[in-house]
Design a protein around this motif. Structure first.
Motif, mmCIF file in Angstrom:
data_model
loop_
_atom_site.group_PDB
_atom_site.id
_atom_site.type_symbol
_atom_site.label_atom_id
_atom_site.label_comp_id
_atom_site.label_asym_id
_atom_site.label_seq_id
_atom_site.Cartn_x
_atom_site.Cartn_y
_atom_site.Cartn_z
ATOM 1 N N MET A 25 48.080 -75.410 -0.167
ATOM 2 C CA MET A 25 48.514 -76.134 -1.255
ATOM 3 C C MET A 25 49.517 -75.094 -2.275
ATOM 4 O O MET A 25 50.381 -75.644 -2.857
ATOM 5 N N GLN A 26 49.035 -73.889 -2.713
ATOM 6 C CA GLN A 26 49.785 -73.102 -3.499
ATOM 7 C C GLN A 26 51.267 -72.708 -2.771
ATOM 8 O O GLN A 26 52.180 -72.444 -3.469
ATOM 9 N N ARG A 27 51.137 -72.600 -1.501
ATOM 10 C CA ARG A 27 52.391 -72.203 -0.815
ATOM 11 C C ARG A 27 53.481 -73.371 -0.890
ATOM 12 O O ARG A 27 54.487 -73.266 -1.126
ATOM 13 N N GLY A 28 52.889 -74.602 -0.796
ATOM 14 C CA GLY A 28 53.758 -75.714 -1.244
ATOM 15 C C GLY A 28 54.235 -75.881 -2.687
ATOM 16 O O GLY A 28 55.472 -76.501 -2.903
ATOM 17 N N LEU A 29 53.650 -75.260 -3.449
ATOM 18 C CA LEU A 29 54.159 -75.368 -4.815
ATOM 19 C C LEU A 29 54.945 -74.147 -5.450
ATOM 20 O O LEU A 29 55.346 -74.058 -6.464
ATOM 21 N N THR A 30 55.336 -73.160 -4.498
ATOM 22 C CA THR A 30 55.914 -71.998 -4.885
ATOM 23 C C THR A 30 57.286 -72.305 -4.975
ATOM 24 O O THR A 30 57.884 -71.796 -6.015
ATOM 25 N N GLY A 31 57.831 -73.186 -4.419
ATOM 26 C CA GLY A 31 59.103 -73.581 -4.777
ATOM 27 C C GLY A 31 59.336 -74.226 -6.026
ATOM 28 O O GLY A 31 60.302 -73.851 -6.580
ATOM 29 N N PRO A 32 58.893 -75.229 -6.532
ATOM 30 C CA PRO A 32 59.152 -75.965 -7.647
ATOM 31 C C PRO A 32 58.560 -74.882 -9.065
ATOM 32 O O PRO A 32 59.022 -75.120 -9.995
ATOM 33 N N LEU A 33 57.499 -74.079 -8.838
ATOM 34 C CA LEU A 33 56.928 -73.581 -9.844
ATOM 35 C C LEU A 33 57.131 -71.922 -9.757
ATOM 36 O O LEU A 33 57.031 -71.424 -10.759
ATOM 37 N N GLY A 34 57.640 -71.477 -8.935
ATOM 38 C CA GLY A 34 57.936 -69.929 -8.722
ATOM 39 C C GLY A 34 56.558 -69.084 -8.324
ATOM 40 O O GLY A 34 55.416 -70.030 -8.430
ATOM 41 N N THR A 35 56.471 -68.090 -7.987
ATOM 42 C CA THR A 35 55.304 -67.478 -7.783
ATOM 43 C C THR A 35 54.378 -67.165 -8.610
ATOM 44 O O THR A 35 53.100 -67.540 -8.419
ATOM 45 N N LEU A 36 54.483 -66.851 -9.891
ATOM 46 C CA LEU A 36 53.694 -66.933 -10.770
ATOM 47 C C LEU A 36 53.051 -68.119 -11.278
ATOM 48 O O LEU A 36 51.824 -68.401 -11.551
ATOM 49 N N GLY A 37 53.946 -69.266 -11.219
ATOM 50 C CA GLY A 37 53.634 -70.403 -11.488
ATOM 51 C C GLY A 37 52.465 -71.051 -10.600
ATOM 52 O O GLY A 37 51.446 -71.520 -10.648
ATOM 53 N N ALA A 38 52.663 -70.946 -9.188
ATOM 54 C CA ALA A 38 51.847 -71.195 -8.181
ATOM 55 C C ALA A 38 50.727 -70.330 -8.294
ATOM 56 O O ALA A 38 49.421 -70.860 -7.833
ATOM 57 N N THR A 39 50.863 -69.210 -8.726
ATOM 58 C CA THR A 39 49.553 -68.288 -8.807
ATOM 59 C C THR A 39 48.784 -68.716 -9.850
ATOM 60 O O THR A 39 47.187 -68.934 -9.680
ATOM 61 N N HIS A 40 49.077 -69.303 -10.829
ATOM 62 C CA HIS A 40 48.412 -69.693 -12.373
ATOM 63 C C HIS A 40 47.733 -70.915 -11.820
ATOM 64 O O HIS A 40 46.631 -71.036 -12.427
ATOM 65 N N ILE A 41 48.255 -71.775 -10.980
ATOM 66 C CA ILE A 41 47.303 -73.214 -10.787
ATOM 67 C C ILE A 41 46.003 -72.834 -10.530
ATOM 68 O O ILE A 41 45.014 -73.650 -10.892
ATOM 69 N N ARG A 42 45.562 -71.630 -9.662
ATOM 70 C CA ARG A 42 44.414 -71.605 -9.193
ATOM 71 C C ARG A 42 43.465 -71.106 -10.274
ATOM 72 O O ARG A 42 42.042 -71.279 -10.085
ATOM 73 N N PHE A 43 43.936 -70.395 -11.196
ATOM 74 C CA PHE A 43 43.073 -70.121 -12.285
ATOM 75 C C PHE A 43 43.038 -71.094 -13.492
ATOM 76 O O PHE A 43 42.017 -71.425 -13.834
ATOM 77 N N LEU A 44 44.090 -71.642 -13.813
ATOM 78 C CA LEU A 44 44.102 -72.655 -15.011
ATOM 79 C C LEU A 44 43.484 -73.931 -14.568
ATOM 80 O O LEU A 44 42.622 -74.387 -15.346
#
Length: 298
Positions: A25-44
């Motif tokens: 799931m995070q890999r699929g969100l890396t494109g629209p959110l960037g690496t840090l954005g996709a990283t942050h969703i697992r925490f937020l």
């Protein structure tokens, strides 16, 4: 608790399966959110679920948790910050490389932990352990080589994956250290409390950074709240079972059994992402599994 220590095995297997789903799931969100954005969703988006898990466990057990011993904060900081770095590097590697190959790089975590132990703690390395390290390293090289290319097909994703494994190894040790500092309660309460505090710390750190440096990423995260919510839930779910396992056995045992994630990732990549897995990549993954198996047996 002694007669429950075997539970680390099913806890680890559930955590491994959940982690594959979260990583996808995070890999699929890396494109629209960037690496840090996709990283942050697992925490937020994972933090609210971690609080729910903690509340459910405390309600079921009737326990109350006071502030842990003094060693809790240093161990938690080490685990939390290392996980942020490791997750960001992992997603950056997945963005540039095959899902299965990146997962194989991450599985060198157990090998690197053995090397760290030898260098920093003077842990004894037997001949079988050395053989395991060499065989697994050959497996990593084999998965990274590309036909017709000189050396690695692309050194950047290889280094990203290997450094991600390093930080993940440090994170696992830090989290186990923090859990053991939560005294006077069951292992379930200690693990869930540590997870909730860790996700709170990680949420605050990354939210502050993104708001100060990349506020547009935070806006994009909330616009994609539906897939982010699922990724956050899977992240908290997988992490809870990792932490439960860490509470019962050393991190090295957990991360070694977690090698089943490589096989789960193969199935996910082949059937879910329609990625082709070459014979060479399969051979490399097999060598990594054999190498880590020798490392543990030694």
């Amino acid at each position: 608790m002694t007669n429950l220590t075997w539970l680390w095995i099913p806890f680890t297997l559930v955590g491994a399966a959940g982690q594959v789903a979260r990583n996808a799931m995070q890999r699929g969100l890396t494109g629209p959110l960037g690496t840090l954005g996709a990283t942050h969703i697992r925490f937020l988006f994972g933090f609210p679920f971690a609080v729910l898990f903690l509340g459910a466990i405390l309600f079921a057990t009737g326990e109350h948790i006071g502030w842990p011993a003094s060693g809790f904060v240093p161990w938690l900081l080490a685990g939390s910050l290392a996980q942020i770095a490791g997750t960001a590097l992992m997603l950056a590697a997945m963005h540039e490389h095959s899902f299965v190959v990146t997962t194989a790089y991450l599985k060198t975590e157990a090998i690197q932990a053995a090397v760290f132990g030898f260098v920093f703690l003077a842990d004894h390395l037997t001949g079988m352990k050395v053989a395991g390290i060499l065989i697994a390293t050959i497996g990593v090289v084999l998965t990274a080589l590309r036909p017709g290319a000189r050396g690695f097909g692309n050194l950047r994703p290889t280094l990203l994956g290997l450094f991600a494994a390093s930080f993940m190894a440090l994170s696992a040790v830090g989290y186990r250290g923090a859990i053991l500092e939560v005294k006077g309660v069951s292992f379930m309460a200690a693990a869930s409390f540590t997870l909730a505090v860790a996700l709170l710390l990680q949420t605050l750190v990354l939210s502050a950074y993104l708001l100060a440096r990349r506020p547009g990423v935070m806006i994009s995260i909330f616009r994609l709240w539906k897939p982010s919510m699922f990724a956050g839930f899977m992240g908290a779910f997988a992490s809870l079972f990792w932490f439960l396992a860490f509470a019962l056995t050393p991190a090295a045992n957990v991360r070694t059994l977690a090698l089943v994630e490589v096989l789960i990732a193969q199935v996910a990549a082949h059937y879910g992402m329609k990625q082709t897995i070459t014979r060479r990549e399969i051979a490399g993954v097999v060598l990594i599994l054999i190498g880590v198996g020798l490392l543990v047996a030694g």
